[in-house]
Design an enzyme around this catalytic site. Structure first.
Site, mmCIF file in Angstrom:
data_model
loop_
_atom_site.group_PDB
_atom_site.id
_atom_site.type_symbol
_atom_site.label_atom_id
_atom_site.label_comp_id
_atom_site.label_asym_id
_atom_site.label_seq_id
_atom_site.Cartn_x
_atom_site.Cartn_y
_atom_site.Cartn_z
ATOM 1 N N ALA A 144 0.845 -1.203 0.000
ATOM 2 C CA ALA A 144 0.000 0.000 0.000
ATOM 3 C C ALA A 144 0.875 1.245 0.000
ATOM 4 O O ALA A 144 2.081 1.181 0.269
ATOM 5 C CB ALA A 144 -0.902 -0.006 1.229
ATOM 6 N N SER A 149 -1.018 8.160 -0.552
ATOM 7 C CA SER A 149 -1.093 8.834 -1.849
ATOM 8 C C SER A 149 -0.332 10.156 -1.818
ATOM 9 O O SER A 149 -0.024 10.691 -0.748
ATOM 10 C CB SER A 149 -2.556 9.100 -2.211
ATOM 11 O OG SER A 149 -3.263 7.899 -2.257
ATOM 12 N N SER A 188 -2.525 4.797 5.719
ATOM 13 C CA SER A 188 -1.735 5.528 6.732
ATOM 14 C C SER A 188 -2.610 6.304 7.715
ATOM 15 O O SER A 188 -2.150 6.671 8.792
ATOM 16 C CB SER A 188 -0.807 6.522 6.036
ATOM 17 O OG SER A 188 -1.571 7.596 5.503
ATOM 18 N N ASP A 241 -14.029 -4.975 4.575
ATOM 19 C CA ASP A 241 -13.955 -4.804 3.125
ATOM 20 C C ASP A 241 -14.726 -3.537 2.769
ATOM 21 O O ASP A 241 -15.954 -3.515 2.808
ATOM 22 C CB ASP A 241 -14.562 -6.028 2.427
ATOM 23 C CG ASP A 241 -14.447 -5.924 0.919
ATOM 24 O OD1 ASP A 241 -14.048 -4.854 0.406
ATOM 25 O OD2 ASP A 241 -14.753 -6.922 0.239
HETATM 26 N N1 SAH Z 1 -6.310 6.424 1.659
HETATM 27 C C1 SAH Z 1 -4.888 6.235 1.872
HETATM 28 C C2 SAH Z 1 -4.359 4.921 1.367
HETATM 29 C C3 SAH Z 1 -4.456 4.719 -0.117
HETATM 30 S S1 SAH Z 1 -3.760 3.159 -0.628
HETATM 31 C C4 SAH Z 1 -4.165 7.372 1.256
HETATM 32 O O1 SAH Z 1 -4.738 8.068 0.453
HETATM 33 O O2 SAH Z 1 -3.032 7.591 1.580
HETATM 34 C C5 SAH Z 1 -5.241 2.204 -0.726
HETATM 35 C C6 SAH Z 1 -5.599 1.555 0.549
HETATM 36 O O3 SAH Z 1 -6.809 0.847 0.315
HETATM 37 C C7 SAH Z 1 -4.590 0.542 1.065
HETATM 38 O O4 SAH Z 1 -4.312 0.801 2.410
HETATM 39 C C8 SAH Z 1 -5.298 -0.802 0.882
HETATM 40 O O5 SAH Z 1 -4.919 -1.767 1.863
HETATM 41 C C9 SAH Z 1 -6.744 -0.377 1.018
HETATM 42 N N2 SAH Z 1 -7.735 -1.251 0.370
HETATM 43 C C10 SAH Z 1 -7.666 -1.805 -0.869
HETATM 44 N N3 SAH Z 1 -8.784 -2.528 -1.103
HETATM 45 C C11 SAH Z 1 -9.557 -2.421 0.000
HETATM 46 C C12 SAH Z 1 -10.824 -2.942 0.388
HETATM 47 N N4 SAH Z 1 -11.532 -3.720 -0.436
HETATM 48 N N5 SAH Z 1 -11.340 -2.618 1.589
HETATM 49 C C13 SAH Z 1 -10.655 -1.827 2.438
HETATM 50 N N6 SAH Z 1 -9.437 -1.325 2.158
HETATM 51 C C14 SAH Z 1 -8.897 -1.605 0.949
#
Ligand code: SAH
Length: 203
Positions: free
Chosen positions: A57, A60, A89, A144
């Site tokens: 992960a 962003s 994060s 999820d």
């Molecule tokens: N929102 C954060 C992280 C983005 S990365 C930011 O903007 O910094 C995307 C995140 O979504 C990751 O932490 C990943 O583990 C999570 N993710 C992906 N699929 C998911 C799902 N089906 N349900 C919950 N979290 C999910």
């Protein structure tokens, strides 16, 4: 000017995003100024690029967060309830919280337990974050996110970096191509679950 909005401190990062037109409102500037990205990004927190946070992960890039907050701003009023799908994060969760306080609630739903914990741990690094967590104004839950989080519905806004093929309604951030490419976790048929959890107009 995305990718060129670097800073050397949180304040200069926000200034740079503003100068390049990626932040256009004082509300988003104030919210992003109040959350130190160094508490959430493991390295180079003031560079305008995504950083790995482990578990495949990333946090962003700052301009993506600015864009998400700006896009949803009409729905991010004090007192609003917001679901942050894929909280990672925890940075965006806290920026959203800064926008909906006082009186708002933000729930970050994350499917990897270690990342759910990371979001909570990072948020605890500031007094503001500790206060929000202890008051239940900010929560990180494991689940999820494609199914939303029914326990907290209805939501004023749902923000997600994962692909949501939702049509219409400004309440749900429709991820831009970059968000979809960033995670690439598309699944057909789940968006209806999320739409049903929104306080959407005309429903
Ligand atoms: N929102 C954060 C992280 C983005 S990365 C930011 O903007 O910094 C995307 C995140 O979504 C990751 O932490 C990943 O583990 C999570 N993710 C992906 N699929 C998911 C799902 N089906 N349900 C919950 N979290 C999910």
């Amino acid at each position: 000017m995305a990718w060129r909005s670097h800073g050397t401190t949180n304040a200069t990062l926000v200034e740079s995003l503003r100068r390049n037109g990626l932040i256009t409102t004082s509300r988003v500037a104030t919210a992003m100024s109040s959350i130190d990205r160094a508490h959430f990004a493991p390295s180079e927190p003031y560079q305008d690029r995504p950083q790995s946070i482990g578990h495949a992960a990333t946090i962003s890039a700052p301009h993506m967060h600015a864009n998400a907050a700006e896009s949803l701003l009409p729905y991010l009023q004090p007192g609003a309830r917001v679901l942050d799908v894929g909280s990672g994060s925890g940075y965006l969760t806290c920026v959203l919280a800064a926008l909906v306080m006082p009186g708002g609630t933000v729930v970050g739903v994350e499917h990897i337990e270690a990342l759910r914990e990371m979001g909570e741990r990072n948020s605890r690094k500031s007094e503001l974050g500790r206060e929000w967590l202890s008051e239940g104004r900010v929560k990180f839950v494991k689940g999820d996110g494609r199914l939303g989080w029914k326990e907290g519905a209805p939501w004023d806004a749902i923000v997600s970096p994962i692909s949501l093929r939702c049509s219409g309604g400004g309440y749900l951030v429709r991820p831009r191509l970059t968000w979809q490419q960033h995670v690439g976790a598309a699944a057909a048929g789940f968006q209806q679950e999320l739409v049903e959890q929104l306080k959407a107009p005309g429903r």
